[in-house]
Enzyme design. Structure first.
Site, short mmCIF file in Angstrom:
data_model
loop_
_atom_site.label_atom_id
_atom_site.label_comp_id
_atom_site.label_asym_id
_atom_site.label_seq_id
_atom_site.Cartn_x
_atom_site.Cartn_y
_atom_site.Cartn_z
CB SER A 103 -0.87 -0.02 1.27
OG SER A 103 -1.41 1.23 1.57
CE1 TYR A 137 -4.99 -1.77 4.77
CE2 TYR A 137 -4.07 0.29 3.98
CZ TYR A 137 -4.60 -0.96 3.73
OH TYR A 137 -4.77 -1.38 2.43
#
Length: 279
Positions: A162, A175
């Site tokens: 990501s 995250y």
């Protein structure tokens, strides 16, 4: 450059990004196994694949459950045989692990927070859930299906990183921890499995609108929230990515001719986000 027919497992196959990747693999003539927790979502992808005569199967499973994933492996063997490519797409975030503020506010330490979520009043169970689904949800399927690849002497694993891998974006600490870990694990596993002919790489999508991020980035009338506007401003291509724009990168990484000497890397597919300082 096309590949010979492969048996491919895609976890998180009901999601916005991996469903498109799975469909593309099927269009190329590969056998695709769709793995996820929601049968309804998987069946929608299965219907799309079977509509053009593609070969696929749906299997529901929690990718954090190693015993269940070993069962999935046996099911795949019965349907298609050993697996040669694994796409670790399962992951995600949870609202209760996301702060509603970008920096410390004394109000988060009080009882009168009015729904404010700061670092000090995040739900730690949800926080851990996010870390586990993204990290163990990558590690466990790799442990399971790499066994097939070892037996065959070749294979490919693609993990999903990501933008949080490179930058700890505001509001999403769990995250960010998890996706930084995915990239590091990709390098570690590539070194570990390289001698037995298995390549391990990752893709790092930039900002793509999916079911989770839609409310965060867009308004009900189709416009952009302030966060969505800020992201587009800091993305040189000034737009969000489309799922189909991941296909070329994934196809290159799993191709044993085109990327035969490529392992242990994480490739950003981000519209230039990482190249821009926003100044």
């Amino acid at each position: 450059m096309t590949m010979t027919k492969q048996n491919i497992v895609v976890t998180g196959a009901g999601g916005t990004l991996c469903s498109v990747i799975a469909v593309d693999f099927a269009k190329q003539g590969h056998n695709v196994v769709l793995v996820g927790r929601s049968l309804d979502k998987l069946q929608k992808v299965e219907e799309e694949i079977k509509a053009f005569g593609g070969s696929c199967a749906c299997i529901t499973a929690d990718v954090k459950d190693e015993a269940r994933m070993m069962e999935v492996r046996e099911e795949v063997h019965k349907i298609f045989g050993p697996v040669t490519i694994l796409i670790n797409g399962a992951g995600g975030n949870q609202p209760d692990a996301v702060t509603t503020i970008n920096e410390f506010d004394p109000k988060e330490l009080t009882e009168d927070r009015d729904g404010m979520r700061g670092f000090f009043n995040l739900d730690m169970k949800k926080f851990l859930d996010v870390i586990e689904i993204n990290t163990l949800g990558t590690v466990i399927p790799s442990r399971v299906f790499a066994l097939d690849m070892i037996e065959q002497g070749h294979g490919n694993i693609i993990n999903f990183a990501s933008m949080n891998t490179y930058r700890p974006l505001s509001r999403v600490p769990a995250y960010a921890i998890a996706k930084a870990g995915v990239s590091n694990f990709t390098q570690w596993l590539a070194a570990y499995l390289g001698p037995v002919g298995i390549r391990v790489n990752a893709v790092a999508p930039g900002f793509f609108v999916n079911e989770r991020s839609k409310k965060l980035l867009t308004t009900p009338d189709g416009g952009l929230t302030s966060r969505g506007q800020h992201i587009n401003y800091n993305t040189p291509m000034h737009r969000f990515g489309e799922a189909k724009e991941l296909i070329g990168c994934v196809n290159w990484l799993v191709n044993d001719e085109a990327a035969s000497f490529v392992t242990g890397i994480t490739v950003p597919v981000d519209g230039g986000f990482l190249s821009s300082a926003g100044l």
